[in-house]
Design a protein around this motif. Structure first.
Motif, mmCIF file in Angstrom:
data_model
loop_
_atom_site.group_PDB
_atom_site.id
_atom_site.type_symbol
_atom_site.label_atom_id
_atom_site.label_comp_id
_atom_site.label_asym_id
_atom_site.label_seq_id
_atom_site.Cartn_x
_atom_site.Cartn_y
_atom_site.Cartn_z
ATOM 1 N N ILE A 155 14.303 57.120 -109.007
ATOM 2 C CA ILE A 155 13.077 57.309 -108.227
ATOM 3 C C ILE A 155 12.053 56.228 -108.565
ATOM 4 O O ILE A 155 11.464 55.600 -107.669
ATOM 5 C CB ILE A 155 12.483 58.705 -108.479
ATOM 6 C CG1 ILE A 155 13.372 59.782 -107.847
ATOM 7 C CG2 ILE A 155 11.057 58.811 -107.918
ATOM 8 C CD1 ILE A 155 12.971 61.196 -108.195
ATOM 9 N N VAL A 156 11.842 55.990 -109.855
ATOM 10 C CA VAL A 156 10.889 54.963 -110.283
ATOM 11 C C VAL A 156 11.310 53.596 -109.758
ATOM 12 O O VAL A 156 10.476 52.794 -109.307
ATOM 13 C CB VAL A 156 10.771 54.951 -111.825
ATOM 14 C CG1 VAL A 156 9.949 53.749 -112.291
ATOM 15 C CG2 VAL A 156 10.139 56.245 -112.317
ATOM 16 N N ARG A 157 12.615 53.321 -109.785
ATOM 17 C CA ARG A 157 13.105 52.027 -109.276
ATOM 18 C C ARG A 157 12.860 51.890 -107.785
ATOM 19 O O ARG A 157 12.424 50.831 -107.301
ATOM 20 C CB ARG A 157 14.597 51.898 -109.575
ATOM 21 C CG ARG A 157 15.159 50.522 -109.226
ATOM 22 C CD ARG A 157 14.695 49.510 -110.232
ATOM 23 N NE ARG A 157 15.082 48.158 -109.830
ATOM 24 C CZ ARG A 157 14.238 47.173 -109.625
ATOM 25 N NH1 ARG A 157 12.939 47.366 -109.758
ATOM 26 N NH2 ARG A 157 14.659 45.969 -109.304
ATOM 27 N N LEU A 158 13.125 52.933 -107.029
ATOM 28 C CA LEU A 158 12.887 52.877 -105.585
ATOM 29 C C LEU A 158 11.407 52.658 -105.288
ATOM 30 O O LEU A 158 11.050 51.890 -104.379
ATOM 31 C CB LEU A 158 13.380 54.162 -104.917
ATOM 32 C CG LEU A 158 14.879 54.448 -104.980
ATOM 33 C CD1 LEU A 158 15.212 55.725 -104.233
ATOM 34 C CD2 LEU A 158 15.696 53.276 -104.449
ATOM 35 N N MET A 159 10.546 53.336 -106.044
ATOM 36 C CA MET A 159 9.111 53.166 -105.847
ATOM 37 C C MET A 159 8.666 51.725 -106.106
ATOM 38 O O MET A 159 7.738 51.227 -105.464
ATOM 39 C CB MET A 159 8.329 54.105 -106.770
ATOM 40 C CG MET A 159 8.525 55.598 -106.525
ATOM 41 S SD MET A 159 8.032 56.136 -104.867
ATOM 42 C CE MET A 159 9.635 56.271 -104.085
ATOM 43 N N SER A 160 9.352 51.056 -107.040
ATOM 44 C CA SER A 160 8.983 49.676 -107.370
ATOM 45 C C SER A 160 9.490 48.676 -106.338
ATOM 46 O O SER A 160 9.020 47.533 -106.305
ATOM 47 C CB SER A 160 9.534 49.309 -108.755
ATOM 48 O OG SER A 160 10.938 49.121 -108.720
ATOM 49 N N LEU A 161 10.450 49.082 -105.511
ATOM 50 C CA LEU A 161 11.055 48.168 -104.542
ATOM 51 C C LEU A 161 10.455 48.280 -103.142
ATOM 52 O O LEU A 161 10.701 47.406 -102.306
ATOM 53 C CB LEU A 161 12.564 48.434 -104.456
ATOM 54 C CG LEU A 161 13.384 48.092 -105.696
ATOM 55 C CD1 LEU A 161 14.829 48.546 -105.515
ATOM 56 C CD2 LEU A 161 13.329 46.602 -105.989
ATOM 57 N N ILE A 162 9.686 49.321 -102.876
ATOM 58 C CA ILE A 162 9.150 49.540 -101.533
ATOM 59 C C ILE A 162 7.806 48.837 -101.372
ATOM 60 O O ILE A 162 7.029 48.735 -102.316
ATOM 61 C CB ILE A 162 9.003 51.060 -101.229
ATOM 62 C CG1 ILE A 162 8.816 51.314 -99.732
ATOM 63 C CG2 ILE A 162 7.909 51.689 -102.066
ATOM 64 C CD1 ILE A 162 10.058 51.120 -98.920
ATOM 65 N N LYS A 163 7.541 48.328 -100.189
ATOM 66 C CA LYS A 163 6.248 47.721 -99.901
ATOM 67 C C LYS A 163 5.179 48.807 -99.783
ATOM 68 O O LYS A 163 5.502 49.964 -99.496
ATOM 69 C CB LYS A 163 6.310 46.945 -98.577
ATOM 70 C CG LYS A 163 7.149 45.690 -98.603
ATOM 71 C CD LYS A 163 7.129 45.023 -97.240
ATOM 72 C CE LYS A 163 7.952 43.751 -97.217
ATOM 73 N NZ LYS A 163 7.947 43.117 -95.868
ATOM 74 N N PRO A 164 3.899 48.457 -99.967
ATOM 75 C CA PRO A 164 2.836 49.431 -99.687
ATOM 76 C C PRO A 164 2.935 49.922 -98.242
ATOM 77 O O PRO A 164 3.129 49.130 -97.319
ATOM 78 C CB PRO A 164 1.556 48.623 -99.917
ATOM 79 C CG PRO A 164 1.958 47.533 -100.862
ATOM 80 C CD PRO A 164 3.381 47.189 -100.508
ATOM 81 N N CYS A 226 6.174 58.242 -97.078
ATOM 82 C CA CYS A 226 5.416 57.005 -96.887
ATOM 83 C C CYS A 226 4.716 56.706 -98.203
ATOM 84 O O CYS A 226 3.841 57.463 -98.643
ATOM 85 C CB CYS A 226 4.399 57.164 -95.757
ATOM 86 S SG CYS A 226 3.482 55.645 -95.413
ATOM 87 N N ILE A 227 5.091 55.597 -98.836
ATOM 88 C CA ILE A 227 4.670 55.315 -100.207
ATOM 89 C C ILE A 227 3.383 54.482 -100.198
ATOM 90 O O ILE A 227 3.402 53.279 -99.903
ATOM 91 C CB ILE A 227 5.763 54.593 -100.990
ATOM 92 C CG1 ILE A 227 7.109 55.335 -100.837
ATOM 93 C CG2 ILE A 227 5.370 54.460 -102.444
ATOM 94 C CD1 ILE A 227 7.066 56.782 -101.293
ATOM 95 N N SER A 228 2.281 55.125 -100.521
ATOM 96 C CA SER A 228 0.988 54.434 -100.531
ATOM 97 C C SER A 228 0.778 53.675 -101.829
ATOM 98 O O SER A 228 0.014 52.720 -101.891
ATOM 99 C CB SER A 228 -0.138 55.451 -100.327
ATOM 100 O OG SER A 228 -0.061 56.487 -101.283
ATOM 101 N N ASP A 229 1.421 54.102 -102.926
ATOM 102 C CA ASP A 229 1.389 53.409 -104.211
ATOM 103 C C ASP A 229 2.613 53.834 -104.989
ATOM 104 O O ASP A 229 3.435 54.590 -104.487
ATOM 105 C CB ASP A 229 0.091 53.744 -104.987
ATOM 106 C CG ASP A 229 -0.045 55.235 -105.247
ATOM 107 O OD1 ASP A 229 0.831 55.789 -105.938
ATOM 108 O OD2 ASP A 229 -1.015 55.845 -104.773
ATOM 109 N N SER A 230 2.760 53.327 -106.205
ATOM 110 C CA SER A 230 3.961 53.640 -107.003
ATOM 111 C C SER A 230 3.618 54.465 -108.227
ATOM 112 O O SER A 230 4.328 54.435 -109.231
ATOM 113 C CB SER A 230 4.660 52.335 -107.424
ATOM 114 O OG SER A 230 3.780 51.530 -108.179
ATOM 115 N N SER A 231 2.552 55.251 -108.152
ATOM 116 C CA SER A 231 2.109 55.987 -109.327
ATOM 117 C C SER A 231 2.939 57.233 -109.610
ATOM 118 O O SER A 231 2.855 57.807 -110.671
ATOM 119 C CB SER A 231 0.632 56.408 -109.157
ATOM 120 O OG SER A 231 0.480 57.229 -108.016
#
Length: 232
Positions: A155-164, A226-231
């Protein structure tokens, strides 16, 4: 009459075997039995699941027809969803496909190596180091089959790979998590609840839509975030 019955049965069996082979089911089943925690299913996802997973890709293409998309698919298996993604791709869109199973990768290479904007990578998503971020990530990884640490790392890796404002779409086998909890005790039950709470927290932050596909074996729920940030 008996001879006609035998001939008919042989023809039907032959046709069924041809269909199964064309769908890559023998390879899929062998890997599902050998690596149940990696594959996590006994059937590839159907086309209805693929169309739901690509819903926001199609929407984006209509809204921004001249904006090339970078797409990542994680856990492609034998390519049942990959095929749907490629059907929707335009000439300038790019697709990276990540699959950890060498057997599945061989199938994917045979199917898609001739597509110039599709790249197959045989590795764990945790080892993937792309030069760009992605507009869309589509995951069919079996989160229910992973332990908590692996699931959370992915999950953390996917969050780091997605654009805002990019969209991550993933699947869950409908009702399986609740069913699993009934048969788990002690530390396994606690870890399972911990995993489900982690996914619930993720959806509470980012979910924009979900849809259950009943016409699939087994039924699958698709979640769109929809990923607004990676927090998270």
């Amino acid at each position: 009459m008996k001879k006609k019955y035998v001939v008919g049965l042989l023809i039907f069996t032959s046709m069924a075997l041809i269909v199964l082979w064309r769908l890559d089911l023998p390879i899929f089943w062998i890997n599902a039995l050998k690596k149940p925690t990696t594959v996590g299913a006994l059937m590839p996802s159907g086309s209805a699941v693929g169309h739901e997973l690509t819903r926001y890709i199609v929407k984006s293409q209509h809204e921004k027809p001249f904006h090339p998309l970078n797409i990542l698919e994680v856990g492609a298996g034998t390519g049942s969803v990959t095929h749907v993604i490629i059907d929707h791709m335009r000439p300038l869109d790019r697709l990276d496909v990540i699959e950890i199973s060498s057997e599945f990768c061989s199938v994917l290479h045979d199917k898609y190596d001739t597509y110039p904007h599709v790249s197959i990578h045989c590795m764990s998503i945790l080892d993937w180091q792309p030069e760009q971020h992605y507009d869309f990530i589509i995951s069919t990884l079996p989160f229910n089959s992973f332990d908590y640490e692996l699931m959370n790392s992915i999950i953390v890796r996917l969050m780091s790979l997605i654009k805002p404002q990019g969209i991550v779409s993933y699947i869950s086998f409908t009702g399986i998590a609740q069913l699993q909890k009934l048969f788990l005790w002690g530390d396994l039950r606690s870890e399972h609840i911990h995993k489900m709470n982690r996914l619930k927290l993720l959806r509470n932050y980012y979910q924009i839509a979900e849809k259950t596909i009943l016409m699939n074996l087994p039924p699958i729920t698709v979640y769109h975030l929809c990923i607004s940030d990676s927090s998270s």
